[in-house]
Scaffold this motif. Structure first.
Motif, PDB file in Angstrom:
ATOM      1  N   HIS A  72      30.577   0.964  15.499  1.00 13.50           N
ATOM      2  CA  HIS A  72      30.867   1.539  16.974  1.00 13.50           C
ATOM      3  C   HIS A  72      32.359   2.149  16.664  1.00 13.50           C
ATOM      4  O   HIS A  72      33.017   2.470  17.840  1.00 13.50           O
ATOM      5  CB  HIS A  72      31.069   0.416  17.959  1.00 13.50           C
ATOM      6  N   LYS A  73      33.027   2.633  15.637  1.00 11.48           N
ATOM      7  CA  LYS A  73      34.249   3.206  15.584  1.00 11.48           C
ATOM      8  C   LYS A  73      34.245   4.646  16.118  1.00 11.48           C
ATOM      9  O   LYS A  73      35.345   5.042  16.502  1.00 11.48           O
ATOM     10  CB  LYS A  73      34.822   3.216  14.200  1.00 11.48           C
ATOM     11  N   GLY A  75      33.033   5.212  19.105  1.00 11.38           N
ATOM     12  CA  GLY A  75      33.251   4.979  20.236  1.00 11.38           C
ATOM     13  C   GLY A  75      34.908   4.946  20.693  1.00 11.38           C
ATOM     14  O   GLY A  75      35.328   5.214  21.895  1.00 11.38           O
ATOM     15  N   ASP A 119      31.390  -6.434  22.317  1.00  9.92           N
ATOM     16  CA  ASP A 119      30.807  -4.788  22.168  1.00  9.92           C
ATOM     17  C   ASP A 119      31.705  -3.943  21.213  1.00  9.92           C
ATOM     18  O   ASP A 119      31.258  -2.526  21.225  1.00  9.92           O
ATOM     19  CB  ASP A 119      31.012  -4.397  23.558  1.00  9.92           C
ATOM     20  N   THR A 125      23.794  -0.500  15.739  1.00 13.50           N
ATOM     21  CA  THR A 125      23.577   0.181  16.806  1.00 13.50           C
ATOM     22  C   THR A 125      22.044  -0.446  16.923  1.00 13.50           C
ATOM     23  O   THR A 125      21.810  -1.145  16.516  1.00 13.50           O
ATOM     24  CB  THR A 125      23.137   1.713  16.323  1.00 13.50           C
ATOM     25  N   ASP A 150      22.012   4.664  20.419  1.00 13.39           N
ATOM     26  CA  ASP A 150      23.004   4.957  19.281  1.00 13.39           C
ATOM     27  C   ASP A 150      24.175   5.892  19.934  1.00 13.39           C
ATOM     28  O   ASP A 150      24.288   6.983  19.209  1.00 13.39           O
ATOM     29  CB  ASP A 150      22.223   5.471  18.202  1.00 13.39           C
ATOM     30  N   TYR A 152      27.196   6.290  20.441  1.00 15.34           N
ATOM     31  CA  TYR A 152      28.785   6.686  19.831  1.00 15.34           C
ATOM     32  C   TYR A 152      28.407   7.624  18.530  1.00 15.34           C
ATOM     33  O   TYR A 152      28.987   8.368  18.360  1.00 15.34           O
ATOM     34  CB  TYR A 152      29.305   5.358  19.382  1.00 15.34           C
ATOM     35  N   GLN A 153      27.609   7.076  17.846  1.00 17.76           N
ATOM     36  CA  GLN A 153      27.242   7.776  16.388  1.00 17.76           C
ATOM     37  C   GLN A 153      26.505   9.089  16.755  1.00 17.76           C
ATOM     38  O   GLN A 153      26.864  10.002  15.986  1.00 17.76           O
ATOM     39  CB  GLN A 153      26.354   6.835  15.539  1.00 17.76           C
TER      40      GLN A 153
END
Length: 687
Positions: A72-73, A75, A119, A125, A150, A152-153
């Motif tokens: 989640h980076k 994000g 979260d 994901t 999915d 964010y990615q």
């Protein structure tokens, strides 16, 4: 969210520079905001070493430079909002405004909930197949919910594509839990793929590639079936033996990709240590070897020479077969490396500049990846750009503040990634023209552009003559871009090329990239930071009367310092005011100055304006034991010579060193005195 960092990049400092104009006396000279750079003032009468670079000695092709956005980076970047999120992405992927990464590494989702259970860290994901035989896009409501899948990615991959990135590597941390012996995507018990699920997993990866193209218009160019197969962890992971990987690729993944025309290439390995051991059975198997497109490994173990070089003996089979080699994950990992202030400075930058150059030179590397290019994380050394957070404990959903830290490793990494594009080839060079210097070179066969990267690990300058053997005849000048203790990929003045040679003095403890002038790139937005040194003469503006003279210890210093004079340093990024980044050290920052006392006085650190700006620190400089001795104009130093003075810096968010500011060092003594107060060599920060 609009932060002080975003505003600074948008508007710049907007301040007129006050330039010195005093006439020199004796050895002193009037200083300007841009002193003559040492690259253009080479003493050819000194000792000069030669590095021959052979245009026609063509070696391996460059596939590019990459970074991961797993867990989640992406994000963390998205939540910042425009304009800052766009600026961060430009810093990562844009060649004009950043370091120009070429490859995005993402995580194939498995739907797990890991040991942190929040979260920020829960499951990488969603999985495309939450249960046997059921794909998420088979849901009747798929069109209504797919924007959340999915998210964010997928957002990150599309943003990267808009910035010219067309290569995606998708790595599997774990197959979905229902495929595994322990029925979990994380460690514990037999953390392995079930024997009867090999074909199911091959079909799963095929559907992942084909589905992302069909539903999201994303091309997954490379698939790695396992991340760190030699490690079982509390987050997503799955163990494989080297022979199990061989069987899976030979009998299942390779044939399935071929039968279904899956366009992704297969990346095998990604073990913790930098070597081919986990891929060697596949390389030695004539039925498997052609399915292996890339041999990959991480670099957390297996390095030599102080962890700045690979061990070529661990790559003999890959090199003999001419396989492409990717280093797909590395970062500052483990105490004390991630817990020392110095590991955010040029010391750390040089470490990676050496490692990258040595990997390309010694094992024919084709691509190099960092772990998280930008992330909201603690002081763990995992990122090139840290998105500052509110200090919540790790695992407790820390919130981004809108301030960022940019480490020296970002710029040193950029000395390669910004100037090497996919399709370049490495060419032969004298890698060690002198002790402490590493030279590597690359060219673009299509455009005849080229890149030379020189790392000087010594504290002293080294004069090097670069002999451009066989290069195009129209190369008249090269443009240097330098990262040093005080500079961040700074664009310097062109250096003339004559008779296919140019000679430069490589600054001590620096990495410098040279490209031909007709292919020059713009200077990056000027931004200083607390991890850089502040040489007195390398300022952005100064009071009339201040002078630059030679420092008897080497280099230069500012002299003729009197009451009311000052130096300016523009766009200093203090971020959240912390040096180390730990929750328990938030807001702790110190400044130090190296001075040679004369009459003594105070260095006031002001922000925004040299007269009315808030004072965030005061460094007290004592008088010399014999101040009269310092009044002679030819005296460079006083009897006490150099000392270091220090102060704590006020880092409060209201008026303190927080965010981006122009910083002034204001020199004060008795208003009625006109005495030389001290000489100043440099200032620097610490935790």
């Amino acid at each position: 969210m609009t932060s002080t960092f975003a505003r600074a990049l948008a508007v710049g400092s907007g301040l007129a520079l006050v330039l010195g104009g005093a006439l020199s006396q004796g050895p002193e000279v009037a200083a300007s905001a841009s002193p003559t750079d040492d690259l253009n003032a080479v003493d050819t009468g000194g000792s000069t070493s030669s590095a021959v670079i052979d245009w026609n000695d063509v070696r391996q092709e460059v596939d590019g430079f990459g970074g991961a956005f797993a867990f989640h980076k992406a994000g963390s970047i998205q939540r910042l909002g425009d304009p800052l999120s766009g600026q961060i992405l430009d810093m990562i992927f844009n060649q004009e405004d950043g370091i120009g990464l070429d490859i995005v590494r993402v995580m194939v989702g498995d739907g797990s909930i890991d040991e942190w259970g929040d979260d920020i860290y829960d499951g990488p994901t969603e999985t495309i197949m939450p249960e046997p035989g059921v794909f998420v896009w088979d849901d009747p409501d798929w069109e209504d919910v797919k924007d959340d899948f999915d998210a964010y990615q997928i957002w990150l991959m599309k943003e990267a594509k808009e910035r010219g990135v067309d290569t995606v590597l998708a790595s599997v941390w774990s197959p979905p839990a229902w495929m595994k012996e322990n029925e979990s995507a994380t460690g514990g018990g037999p953390n392995r793929l079930r024997d009867d699920m090999y074909q199911e997993f091959a079909d799963y990866l095929s559907e992942y590639v084909l589905g992302y193209k069909e539903h999201f218009d994303i091309d997954i160019g490379y698939i790695s079936p396992t991340n760190e197969p030699d490690l079982s962890t509390g987050y997503s992971s799955s163990e494989w033996t080297p022979e199990e990987l061989n069987v899976f690729v030979r009998d299942y993944l390779g044939p399935t990709f071929a039968e279904r025309d899956v366009p992704a290439q297969i990346v095998v390995g990604e073990a913790v240590g930098f070597g081919e051991e986990w891929v060697r059975p596949a390389l030695n198997d004539p039925q498997t070897v052609d399915f292996v497109d890339v041999v990959a490994a991480h670099a957390y173990t297996g390095l030599v020479d102080g962890e700045t070089a690979p061990n070529p003996d661990r790559w003999t089979t890959s090199n003999e077969l001419g396989k492409r080699i990717w280093q797909t994950e590395y970062m500052n990992n483990g105490a004390p490396r991630d817990r020392l202030f110095v590991n955010n400075t040029i010391t750390d930058g040089l470490r990676y500049a050496n490692l990258i150059g040595n990997m390309f030179d010694q094992v024919s590397l084709n691509a190099y990846f960092w772990w998280w290019p930008a992330s909201n994380s603690g002081a763990d050394g995992s990122n090139l750009i840290r998105l500052q957070n509110d200090g919540s404990p790790q695992g407790g959903n820390p919130t981004e503040t809108g301030e960022i830290r940019v480490f020296k490793r970002y710029y040193a990494f950029g000395n390669y990634s910004r100037f090497l594009e996919p399709g370049y080839v490495m060419i032969g060079a004298d890698a060690r023209p002198v002790d402490d210097v590493l030279v590597t070179a690359y060219k673009d066969p299509e455009t005849e552009n080229f890149t030379v990267v020189a790392v000087n690990n010594g504290t002293d300058d080294h004069t090097i003559r670069f002999d451009l053997d066989g290069f195009p005849a129209d190369v008249d000048a090269v443009v240097p871009y330098r990262t040093s203790a005080s500079e961040n990929l700074k664009k310097l003045d062109p250096v003339a090329v004559s008779d296919a040679e140019f000679t430069v003095a490589l600054r001590g403890s620096s990495v410098t990239t040279f490209i031909p002038e007709n292919f020059e790139l713009p200077a990056l937005p000027a931004m200083r930071d607390v991890f850089s040194t502040y040489p007195a003469e390398e300022n952005d503006g100064q009071s009339p009367g201040l002078k630059v003279t030679d420092n008897p210890d080497g280099g230069s210093m500012i002299t003729n310092i009197r009451h009311g004079t000052h130096l300016e340093y523009s766009n200093v990024n203090f971020a959240d005011g912390s040096a180390a980044g730990f929750v328990e050290q938030m807001g702790e920052l110190r400044m130090h100055a190296r001075v040679a006392p004369m009459a003594g006085g105070t260095i006031s650190v002001r922000l925004g304006d040299p007269r009315s700006g808030p004072v965030v620190g005061e460094l007290e400089v004592p008088a010399a034991d014999d101040p009269d001795a310092c009044r002679r104009p030819w005296t460079g130093l006083c009897p006490d010579e150099w000392i270091t003075v220090s102060t704590d810096i006020d880092t409060s968010s209201d008026g303190g060193a927080y965010g981006v500011h122009d910083m002034y060092l204001v020199f004060e003594n008795h208003p009625r005195h006109n005495l030389r107060m001290f000489n100043l060599d440099y200032a620097e920060f610490s935790d």
